[in-house]
Design a protein around this motif. Structure first.
Motif, mmCIF file in Angstrom:
data_model
loop_
_atom_site.group_PDB
_atom_site.id
_atom_site.type_symbol
_atom_site.label_atom_id
_atom_site.label_comp_id
_atom_site.label_asym_id
_atom_site.label_seq_id
_atom_site.Cartn_x
_atom_site.Cartn_y
_atom_site.Cartn_z
ATOM 1 N N ARG A 58 0.837 -1.194 0.000
ATOM 2 C CA ARG A 58 0.000 0.000 0.000
ATOM 3 C C ARG A 58 0.874 1.247 0.000
ATOM 4 O O ARG A 58 1.999 1.231 0.504
ATOM 5 C CB ARG A 58 -0.912 0.009 1.230
ATOM 6 C CG ARG A 58 -1.953 1.113 1.227
ATOM 7 C CD ARG A 58 -2.914 0.963 2.386
ATOM 8 N NE ARG A 58 -3.872 2.058 2.427
ATOM 9 C CZ ARG A 58 -4.803 2.213 3.362
ATOM 10 N NH1 ARG A 58 -4.907 1.320 4.333
ATOM 11 N NH2 ARG A 58 -5.629 3.238 3.318
ATOM 12 N N ALA A 59 0.344 2.320 -0.586
ATOM 13 C CA ALA A 59 1.009 3.623 -0.561
ATOM 14 C C ALA A 59 0.140 4.589 0.240
ATOM 15 O O ALA A 59 -1.074 4.660 0.029
ATOM 16 C CB ALA A 59 1.221 4.147 -1.977
ATOM 17 N N PHE A 60 0.754 5.323 1.159
ATOM 18 C CA PHE A 60 0.046 6.303 1.983
ATOM 19 C C PHE A 60 0.482 7.709 1.572
ATOM 20 O O PHE A 60 1.675 8.005 1.518
ATOM 21 C CB PHE A 60 0.358 6.086 3.467
ATOM 22 C CG PHE A 60 -0.071 4.749 3.990
ATOM 23 C CD1 PHE A 60 -1.345 4.560 4.503
ATOM 24 C CD2 PHE A 60 0.804 3.669 3.971
ATOM 25 C CE1 PHE A 60 -1.744 3.324 4.989
ATOM 26 C CE2 PHE A 60 0.421 2.431 4.455
ATOM 27 C CZ PHE A 60 -0.861 2.257 4.961
ATOM 28 N N GLY A 61 -0.481 8.587 1.299
ATOM 29 C CA GLY A 61 -0.164 9.960 0.929
ATOM 30 C C GLY A 61 0.342 10.116 -0.485
ATOM 31 O O GLY A 61 0.733 11.211 -0.890
ATOM 32 N N LEU A 62 0.329 9.043 -1.275
ATOM 33 C CA LEU A 62 0.778 9.081 -2.662
ATOM 34 C C LEU A 62 -0.091 8.149 -3.496
ATOM 35 O O LEU A 62 -0.613 7.152 -2.983
ATOM 36 C CB LEU A 62 2.242 8.631 -2.787
ATOM 37 C CG LEU A 62 3.321 9.506 -2.141
ATOM 38 C CD1 LEU A 62 4.653 8.768 -2.139
ATOM 39 C CD2 LEU A 62 3.460 10.840 -2.865
ATOM 40 N N ASN A 63 -0.239 8.472 -4.770
ATOM 41 C CA ASN A 63 -0.856 7.548 -5.718
ATOM 42 C C ASN A 63 0.219 6.634 -6.285
ATOM 43 O O ASN A 63 1.389 7.013 -6.386
ATOM 44 C CB ASN A 63 -1.520 8.317 -6.862
ATOM 45 C CG ASN A 63 -2.755 9.073 -6.414
ATOM 46 O OD1 ASN A 63 -3.668 8.499 -5.835
ATOM 47 N ND2 ASN A 63 -2.783 10.376 -6.673
#
Length: 339
Positions: free
Chosen positions: A256-261
């Motif tokens: 998963r990526a947090f704060g980014l696409n």
């Protein structure tokens, strides 16, 4: 963004444009009534602003010289314009292909190939009952290459990890060497200087953009990476910025990526970009001139997972398509004990 081309040997000219504009009219003195938009043999065509009057627009035009990638924003990933060309005839024998295309846009340079004739474009009437086709359709492919416009990088990468206090910072003079200006608008600028037009903040690497990849302490079946993009340019914002990351098994392990696409491009390459109205705009150097996020990776096979020998660091990093300068391998943070 502007496009240059050679109109060929038939004496063609551009009568009118829609969705774009020719930069120069050239010598049209032989025309007394209806004056062409351009009589130059090698005209340049530039994009129009987004707020252009509707009477001057065509479909998908007028991006203000800025188009997004198809991954980030498909609706704004193309820009169209229309030229009305005269003195070219009306048959496939008289219509000559334009030559010597050039594409100029912010960032990297572009190398354009020759025009190639392809299957004619087909058009459907508004009522959907009739289909017509173009006399001729041709494609020109332009490839991005930053070395056409500059020999030095425009970005650099810093690497760090929780298990080593050492930070492998951007290489010294990665994008140029530190010079203090004696004339306004030249050299680099300190944060508190205001006596001249600021450009790039004075740093040992002198890069407009730095990407910091920090390996954080792992949590059970996962390991984490913090990504920070910093803008050192006092005169430029980066709208719809993006990162290309090459990393071994990058896409197989990213949870998963947090704060980014995030979007997978291949087995070992992924693309990251900011979230609109959050960090999609990388603002000019200063207090708000950075964007950051976090990546969560799986440890698919804990028995083979390792942080040794720089495995957790990317092989290559690209900012807006430009290859960033990496630290030398012997400067990478070293794991000396088991963690």
């Amino acid at each position: 963004m502007d496009i240059g081309l050679d109109m060929g040997e038939g004496g063609e000219l551009i009568w009118a444009t829609a969705g774009a504009r020719t930069k120069e009219q050239g010598d049209c003195s032989r025309f007394k009534g209806n004056i062409p938009a351009s009589c130059k043999k090698d005209p340049q065509v530039v994009d129009l602003p987004r707020k252009t009057p509707y009477s001057m627009q065509v479909a998908n035009c007028c991006r203000g010289g800025v188009i997004s990638t198809g991954i980030q924003d498909p609706a704004n990933s193309a820009s169209s314009f229309q030229l009305s060309v005269g003195r070219s005839g009306t048959t496939k024998k008289t219509v000559l292909l334009p030559k010597h295309f050039t594409l100029t846009a912010p960032g990297a340079g572009y190398a354009c190939g020759a025009a190639k004739v392809v299957r004619p474009t087909r058009f459907i009437s508004p009522d959907g009952r009739r289909m017509t086709q173009a006399l001729m359709t041709w494609n020109v492919t332009c490839t991005s290459t930053q070395f056409l416009v500059r020999k030095t990088p425009t970005c650099c990468v810093a690497l760090s990890a929780f298990y080593d206090e050492t930070v492998a910072d951007c290489p010294l003079c990665a994008c140029g060497c530190h010079t203090r200006p004696t004339q306004p608008g030249r050299g680099c600028a300190e944060k508190d200087e205001s006596g001249f037009a600021r450009s790039v903040q004075c740093t040992p690497h002198m890069c407009p953009v730095r990407v910091h990849w920090h390996v954080k302490r792992d949590i059970g079946k996962y390991w984490r990476v913090g990504v920070t993009v910093t803008n050192f340019n006092y005169q430029k914002n980066y709208s719809e910025w993006n990162l290309g990351i090459q990393h071994p098994n990058f896409n197989n392990n990213l949870a998963r990526a947090f704060g980014l696409n995030y979007k997978s491009l291949s087995d070992d390459t992924g693309m990251l970009w900011g979230i609109k109205r959050y960090n999609g705009l990388l603002r000019e150097a200063g207090r708000f001139g950075h964007a950051q996020g976090e990546l969560l990776f799986r440890k698919k096979d804990p028995s083979t997972f390792t942080l040794h020998k720089g495995w957790a660091f990317p092989r290559r990093v690209y900012f807006n398509g430009d290859s960033c300068a990496m630290p030398p391998p012997d400067a990478y943070p070293q794991l000396t004990t088991s963690v």
